[in-house]
Design an enzyme around this catalytic site. Structure first.
Site, PDB file in Angstrom:
ATOM      1  N   VAL A  11     -35.704  46.803 -90.332  1.00 26.33           N
ATOM      2  CA  VAL A  11     -35.348  46.172 -91.610  1.00 26.33           C
ATOM      3  C   VAL A  11     -36.573  46.060 -92.520  1.00 26.33           C
ATOM      4  O   VAL A  11     -36.533  46.455 -93.688  1.00 26.33           O
ATOM      5  CB  VAL A  11     -34.714  44.783 -91.356  1.00 26.33           C
ATOM      6  CG1 VAL A  11     -34.584  43.997 -92.646  1.00 26.33           C
ATOM      7  CG2 VAL A  11     -33.353  44.940 -90.710  1.00 26.33           C
ATOM      8  N   ASP A  30     -47.661  43.018 -90.051  1.00 25.72           N
ATOM      9  CA  ASP A  30     -46.948  42.891 -88.781  1.00 25.72           C
ATOM     10  C   ASP A  30     -47.947  42.384 -87.749  1.00 25.72           C
ATOM     11  O   ASP A  30     -49.137  42.699 -87.829  1.00 25.72           O
ATOM     12  CB  ASP A  30     -46.414  44.265 -88.349  1.00 25.72           C
ATOM     13  CG  ASP A  30     -45.325  44.159 -87.285  1.00 25.72           C
ATOM     14  OD1 ASP A  30     -44.166  44.478 -87.604  1.00 25.72           O
ATOM     15  OD2 ASP A  30     -45.630  43.764 -86.144  1.00 25.72           O
ATOM     16  N   LYS A  35     -49.093  49.100 -84.783  1.00 21.00           N
ATOM     17  CA  LYS A  35     -48.105  49.564 -85.757  1.00 21.00           C
ATOM     18  C   LYS A  35     -48.740  49.660 -87.148  1.00 21.00           C
ATOM     19  O   LYS A  35     -48.571  50.639 -87.862  1.00 21.00           O
ATOM     20  CB  LYS A  35     -46.958  48.541 -85.781  1.00 21.00           C
ATOM     21  CG  LYS A  35     -45.600  49.167 -85.937  1.00 21.00           C
ATOM     22  CD  LYS A  35     -44.594  48.065 -86.125  1.00 21.00           C
ATOM     23  CE  LYS A  35     -43.482  48.146 -85.137  1.00 21.00           C
ATOM     24  NZ  LYS A  35     -42.496  47.084 -85.348  1.00 21.00           N
ATOM     25  N   GLU A 151     -29.776  41.816 -95.264  1.00 17.67           N
ATOM     26  CA  GLU A 151     -29.827  43.279 -95.297  1.00 17.67           C
ATOM     27  C   GLU A 151     -28.611  43.840 -94.565  1.00 17.67           C
ATOM     28  O   GLU A 151     -28.281  43.370 -93.489  1.00 17.67           O
ATOM     29  CB  GLU A 151     -31.129  43.745 -94.620  1.00 17.67           C
ATOM     30  CG  GLU A 151     -31.356  45.215 -94.693  1.00 17.67           C
ATOM     31  CD  GLU A 151     -31.160  45.755 -96.098  1.00 17.67           C
ATOM     32  OE1 GLU A 151     -31.918  45.376 -96.995  1.00 17.67           O
ATOM     33  OE2 GLU A 151     -30.219  46.554 -96.303  1.00 17.67           O
ATOM     34  N   ARG A 154     -27.610  50.282 -92.092  1.00 22.89           N
ATOM     35  CA  ARG A 154     -27.289  50.747 -90.734  1.00 22.89           C
ATOM     36  C   ARG A 154     -28.379  51.694 -90.283  1.00 22.89           C
ATOM     37  O   ARG A 154     -28.858  52.515 -91.068  1.00 22.89           O
ATOM     38  CB  ARG A 154     -25.964  51.531 -90.747  1.00 22.89           C
ATOM     39  CG  ARG A 154     -24.754  50.694 -91.033  1.00 22.89           C
ATOM     40  CD  ARG A 154     -23.607  51.578 -91.476  1.00 22.89           C
ATOM     41  NE  ARG A 154     -23.969  52.356 -92.682  1.00 22.89           N
ATOM     42  CZ  ARG A 154     -23.247  53.321 -93.220  1.00 22.89           C
ATOM     43  NH1 ARG A 154     -22.125  53.679 -92.653  1.00 22.89           N
ATOM     44  NH2 ARG A 154     -23.635  53.955 -94.311  1.00 22.89           N
ATOM     45  N   GLU A 155     -28.737  51.593 -89.020  1.00 25.87           N
ATOM     46  CA  GLU A 155     -29.727  52.537 -88.501  1.00 25.87           C
ATOM     47  C   GLU A 155     -29.128  53.936 -88.541  1.00 25.87           C
ATOM     48  O   GLU A 155     -27.936  54.120 -88.347  1.00 25.87           O
ATOM     49  CB  GLU A 155     -30.118  52.149 -87.079  1.00 25.87           C
ATOM     50  CG  GLU A 155     -30.942  50.883 -87.073  1.00 25.87           C
ATOM     51  CD  GLU A 155     -31.383  50.466 -85.680  1.00 25.87           C
ATOM     52  OE1 GLU A 155     -31.436  51.306 -84.784  1.00 25.87           O
ATOM     53  OE2 GLU A 155     -31.651  49.264 -85.517  1.00 25.87           O
ATOM     54  N   GLY A 253     -14.373  53.502 -77.813  1.00 29.25           N
ATOM     55  CA  GLY A 253     -15.427  54.120 -77.011  1.00 29.25           C
ATOM     56  C   GLY A 253     -15.950  53.181 -75.955  1.00 29.25           C
ATOM     57  O   GLY A 253     -15.196  52.384 -75.364  1.00 29.25           O
ATOM     58  N   CYS A 260     -27.930  44.474 -83.693  1.00 26.12           N
ATOM     59  CA  CYS A 260     -27.224  43.497 -84.542  1.00 26.12           C
ATOM     60  C   CYS A 260     -25.926  42.958 -83.953  1.00 26.12           C
ATOM     61  O   CYS A 260     -25.819  41.758 -83.703  1.00 26.12           O
ATOM     62  CB  CYS A 260     -26.948  44.113 -85.906  1.00 26.12           C
ATOM     63  SG  CYS A 260     -28.450  44.388 -86.836  1.00 26.12           S
ATOM     64  N   LYS A 320     -26.468  54.696 -80.912  1.00 29.71           N
ATOM     65  CA  LYS A 320     -25.622  55.462 -81.840  1.00 29.71           C
ATOM     66  C   LYS A 320     -26.408  56.717 -82.222  1.00 29.71           C
ATOM     67  O   LYS A 320     -27.612  56.787 -81.931  1.00 29.71           O
ATOM     68  CB  LYS A 320     -25.267  54.612 -83.074  1.00 29.71           C
ATOM     69  CG  LYS A 320     -26.480  54.240 -83.912  1.00 29.71           C
ATOM     70  CD  LYS A 320     -26.110  53.333 -85.052  1.00 29.71           C
ATOM     71  CE  LYS A 320     -25.771  54.106 -86.297  1.00 29.71           C
ATOM     72  NZ  LYS A 320     -25.672  53.254 -87.493  1.00 29.71           N
TER      73      LYS A 320
HETATM   74  C1  UDX Z   1     -24.871  47.257 -88.113  1.00 25.89           C
HETATM   75  C2  UDX Z   1     -24.140  47.033 -89.442  1.00 25.89           C
HETATM   76  O1  UDX Z   1     -23.231  48.135 -89.668  1.00 25.89           O
HETATM   77  C3  UDX Z   1     -25.140  46.894 -90.584  1.00 25.89           C
HETATM   78  O2  UDX Z   1     -24.446  46.604 -91.793  1.00 25.89           O
HETATM   79  C4  UDX Z   1     -26.111  45.760 -90.263  1.00 25.89           C
HETATM   80  O3  UDX Z   1     -27.091  45.650 -91.257  1.00 25.89           O
HETATM   81  C5  UDX Z   1     -26.774  46.000 -88.913  1.00 25.89           C
HETATM   82  O4  UDX Z   1     -25.787  46.188 -87.901  1.00 25.89           O
HETATM   83  P1  UDX Z   1     -26.085  49.307 -86.894  1.00 25.89           P
HETATM   84  O5  UDX Z   1     -26.265  48.362 -85.744  1.00 25.89           O
HETATM   85  O6  UDX Z   1     -27.235  50.115 -87.361  1.00 25.89           O
HETATM   86  O7  UDX Z   1     -25.561  48.504 -88.185  1.00 25.89           O
HETATM   87  O8  UDX Z   1     -24.940  50.354 -86.485  1.00 25.89           O
HETATM   88  P2  UDX Z   1     -23.391  50.568 -86.762  1.00 25.89           P
HETATM   89  O9  UDX Z   1     -23.186  51.911 -87.336  1.00 25.89           O
HETATM   90  O10 UDX Z   1     -22.756  49.451 -87.463  1.00 25.89           O
HETATM   91  O11 UDX Z   1     -22.839  50.620 -85.258  1.00 25.89           O
HETATM   92  C6  UDX Z   1     -22.985  49.521 -84.370  1.00 25.89           C
HETATM   93  C7  UDX Z   1     -22.397  49.840 -83.027  1.00 25.89           C
HETATM   94  O12 UDX Z   1     -20.978  49.926 -83.087  1.00 25.89           O
HETATM   95  C8  UDX Z   1     -22.857  51.169 -82.419  1.00 25.89           C
HETATM   96  O13 UDX Z   1     -23.126  50.983 -81.054  1.00 25.89           O
HETATM   97  C9  UDX Z   1     -21.659  52.084 -82.592  1.00 25.89           C
HETATM   98  O14 UDX Z   1     -21.597  53.087 -81.605  1.00 25.89           O
HETATM   99  C10 UDX Z   1     -20.511  51.111 -82.461  1.00 25.89           C
HETATM  100  N1  UDX Z   1     -19.283  51.545 -83.138  1.00 25.89           N
HETATM  101  C11 UDX Z   1     -19.255  51.646 -84.494  1.00 25.89           C
HETATM  102  C12 UDX Z   1     -18.144  51.802 -82.399  1.00 25.89           C
HETATM  103  O15 UDX Z   1     -18.125  51.712 -81.171  1.00 25.89           O
HETATM  104  N2  UDX Z   1     -16.991  52.165 -83.055  1.00 25.89           N
HETATM  105  C13 UDX Z   1     -16.938  52.275 -84.403  1.00 25.89           C
HETATM  106  O16 UDX Z   1     -15.859  52.597 -84.919  1.00 25.89           O
HETATM  107  C14 UDX Z   1     -18.122  52.014 -85.148  1.00 25.89           C
END
Ligand code: UDX
Length: 434
Positions: A11, A30, A35, A151, A154-155, A253, A260, A320
């Site tokens: 972030v 940091d 880093k 924030e 998404r990663e 899945g 998060c 992911k």
């Molecule tokens: C999330 C939020 O989307 C973002 O807005 C916030 O700022 C941080 O947390 P992130 O953790 O980067 O982002 O990934 P995201 O794409 O949301 O996926 C989170 C998890 O859910 C992953 O493990 C993904 O595999 C899983 N997922 C997502 C599912 O299993 N099914 C889905 O349909 C979508």
């Protein structure tokens, strides 16, 4: 206006680079000196598509600088974005010690008016504690304001998300703070929602928990599909075509991971309970998510019977695709279980292997990392797919089949059409469909 960024994790770093791209002068710090050293040399310590290019661009323009000295960064900044971690404690609540430490440092170095912006995901009411801490420890008469600007990036798509936000939430308690943040985000005027601070803090936790709930819901439906003739992909499509439901975040899945969702749903549960609100809905969603691993391993055992000394290829280690992040990744628990049962695990991931080696060091023949997915599947008795990287969707299935000892795929991300992959001669198990 000079912007200070405290904490250069996902972030903090994306915020620092993004705000510099918007034309602001940014100084980031940091407590991890290595880093900071890397960043000073122009090296980005994480894998995030597009970040390196944007970083080089703003660095060349002289808009971003780094210091290991937290006090110096605070004194130099007019606006401070707090981006330090709030990891979960044993009871699920957020560990606020890093935020408190920063608040105390800000108090010690309050040399002029500063706006302190919470960027990390924090429990509702955190601003009260930051304010109280600064007032307790500050040594000057200088004044400050607190704001919340959560924030939502998404990663894997963080740079895009920062530069193309759906919304920018600004939680403030006075006009001075509001005007500063409106100026910082003046490029995104039509995306801004101004609220009070408690509301902004809750919007972040509520959004993440709602998305996690959606995923657990579809995973629950997948469990029903597996006991009937229903197909989860079509159930998700049929539900998602209703615009009130929407098609996103309905992919069944092996459950959600990352830094998060697992943390935030637990933290919000804890906050609600502390406030005397019954939080069973979120507790259940968390439980469904944790159970995904057990159900997936059950499939593996159903396909292989005894796991001891079976060669098992595991494709996908990050939580992911398009990231090297393995925090709370389902792969951690699945590999842990395969190790416990003394399987011979052959791993491959396009980006996350270095991180995984820190948790599970190589230990031939029980755990071996491979340079390509084709090396990883060689002589395997089964192939597990844990992350939906495009590279896996596009793999040469006939080549895979010839390399494996037994052409068995257990797919935790539903990458393939069951009837088609079976036609190629694979035994194929997936989630919520036959
Ligand atoms: C999330 C939020 O989307 C973002 O807005 C916030 O700022 C941080 O947390 P992130 O953790 O980067 O982002 O990934 P995201 O794409 O949301 O996926 C989170 C998890 O859910 C992953 O493990 C993904 O595999 C899983 N997922 C997502 C599912 O299993 N099914 C889905 O349909 C979508």
């Amino acid at each position: 206006m000079k912007i200070g960024i405290i904490g250069t994790g996902y972030v903090g770093l994306v915020t620092a680079v993004g705000l510099a791209e918007l034309g602001h002068q940014v100084i980031a710090t940091d407590k991890d000196i290595n880093k900071i050293k890397k960043l000073e040399q122009g090296i980005i310590p994480i894998y995030e598509p597009g970040l390196e290019e944007l970083f080089s661009k703003v660095r060349a323009k002289g808009l971003i600088s780094f210091t290991p000295d937290l006090s110096a960064a605070i004194r130099a900044a007019d606006v401070i974005f707090v981006c330090v971690g709030t990891p979960p404690t044993a009871d699920g609540s957020a560990d606020m010690s890093q935020i408190e430490e920063v608040a105390r440092k800000i108090a010690e170095n309050l040399n002029n008016y500063k706006l302190i912006v919470e960027k990390s995901t924090v429990p509702v009411k955190t601003s009260y504690w930051i304010k109280r801490t600064i007032n307790l420890y500050k040594k000057t008469e200088a004044i400050f304001d607190i704001a919340s600007n959560p924030e939502f990036l998404r990663e894997g798509t963080a740079v895009h998300d920062f530069l193309n936000p759906d919304r920018i939430i600004i939680g403030v308690e006075n006009e001075r703070a509001r005007d500063i943040l409106l100026k910082i985000y003046e490029n995104f005027q039509d995306k801004i929602l101004v609220t009070n601070i408690d509301t902004a803090e809750l919007i972040k936790h509520a959004s993440n928990s709602f998305l996690a709930l959606k995923i657990s819901f579809i995973n629950l439906m997948a469990n029903i599909c597996e006991k009937t003739e229903a197909d989860i992909e079509q159930v998700a499509l049929g539900m998602g075509l209703d615009p009130r439901i929407g098609r996103e975040f309905l992919r069944a899945g092996i459950g959600y991971g990352g830094s998060c969702f697992p943390k935030d749903i637990k933290a919000l549960t804890k906050i609600g309970e502390e406030l005397g609100v019954e939080m069973g809905l979120l507790r259940e969603a968390d439980k469904i998510n944790q159970d995904r691993i057990r159900l997936f391993l059950e499939k593996v055992r159903r396909a292989l019977w005894v796991l001891k000394e079976k060669r098992i290829a595991v494709l996908g280690l990050s939580f992911k695709p398009n990231t090297d992040d393995i925090r709370e990744a389902p792969s951690l628990k699945i590999i842990g279980e395969l190790r416990r049962e003394v399987a011979l695990v052959q791993l491959y991931d396009p980006k996350a292997m270095d991180n995984m080696k820190q948790v599970f060091p190589e230990e031939p023949p029980y755990l071996v990392y491979h340079p390509t997915l084709y090396d990883a599947v060689k002589d395997a008795n089964a192939l597990l797919i844990l992350t939906e990287w495009d590279e896996f969707r596009q793999m040469d299935l006939l080549r895979i089949k010839n390399l494996m000892a037994n052409p068995i795929i257990i797919d935790g991300r539903n990458l393939f059409e069951p009837s088609e992959i079976r036609k190629l001669g694979f035994e194929y198990y997936c989630i919520g469909r036959r």
